[in-house]
Design a protein around this motif. Sequence first.
Motif, short mmCIF file in Angstrom:
data_model
loop_
_atom_site.label_atom_id
_atom_site.label_comp_id
_atom_site.label_asym_id
_atom_site.label_seq_id
_atom_site.Cartn_x
_atom_site.Cartn_y
_atom_site.Cartn_z
N SER A 1 -55.11 -14.10 -12.48
CA SER A 1 -56.55 -14.03 -12.69
C SER A 1 -56.95 -14.72 -13.99
O SER A 1 -57.96 -15.43 -14.04
CB SER A 1 -56.99 -12.56 -12.71
N LYS B 1 -55.41 -17.17 -15.43
CA LYS B 1 -55.26 -18.62 -15.17
C LYS B 1 -56.45 -19.15 -14.38
O LYS B 1 -57.00 -20.21 -14.70
CB LYS B 1 -53.96 -18.88 -14.43
N ALA B 2 -56.88 -18.42 -13.36
CA ALA B 2 -58.02 -18.85 -12.54
C ALA B 2 -59.31 -18.88 -13.36
O ALA B 2 -60.09 -19.84 -13.25
CB ALA B 2 -58.18 -17.92 -11.33
N HIS B 3 -59.54 -17.86 -14.19
CA HIS B 3 -60.74 -17.82 -15.02
C HIS B 3 -60.75 -18.98 -16.02
O HIS B 3 -61.78 -19.62 -16.22
CB HIS B 3 -60.87 -16.49 -15.76
N GLU C 1 -61.44 -22.30 -14.23
CA GLU C 1 -62.85 -22.40 -13.84
C GLU C 1 -63.72 -22.70 -15.06
O GLU C 1 -64.62 -23.54 -14.99
CB GLU C 1 -63.29 -21.10 -13.15
#
Length: 88
Positions: free
Chosen positions: A51, A53-55, A58
Motif C-alpha cells: 500500500s 508503494k502504491a500511494h 500515485e
Amino acid sequence: MADPRKPDDHSDAVHAAFDDLHQKLGDRATSDSKIRVEALREAMLAQDSASVKAHLAEMKASHGWLWTELTAHPRVAALIDKLALMGL
C-alpha cells in the motif's frame, strides 16, 4: 506478544513525521492532497509495504509537488527508507 504498556516507537514516529509534514504543507494542501497524505500515513502505520508503494507511486505520477515535499521532509523520508529496508 508486545507489552501493551510499552510505547509503540513506530507509531509515534509516523504520527510525529506526518503531523510535522501537515504543518509544513499548511495552506498549500488541498483536500485531495490531505486525503492522500492521510492514506499514506495509515499505510505506514500498518507497515503495509504494498500500500505504501502504491500511494507513493500515485503521488509521484499525479502530484509532483506533493511527492517533492514528501521526499524532502527528513522524518517522512527516514520512514520511507526504513520501510524500504524492510522490503518495500
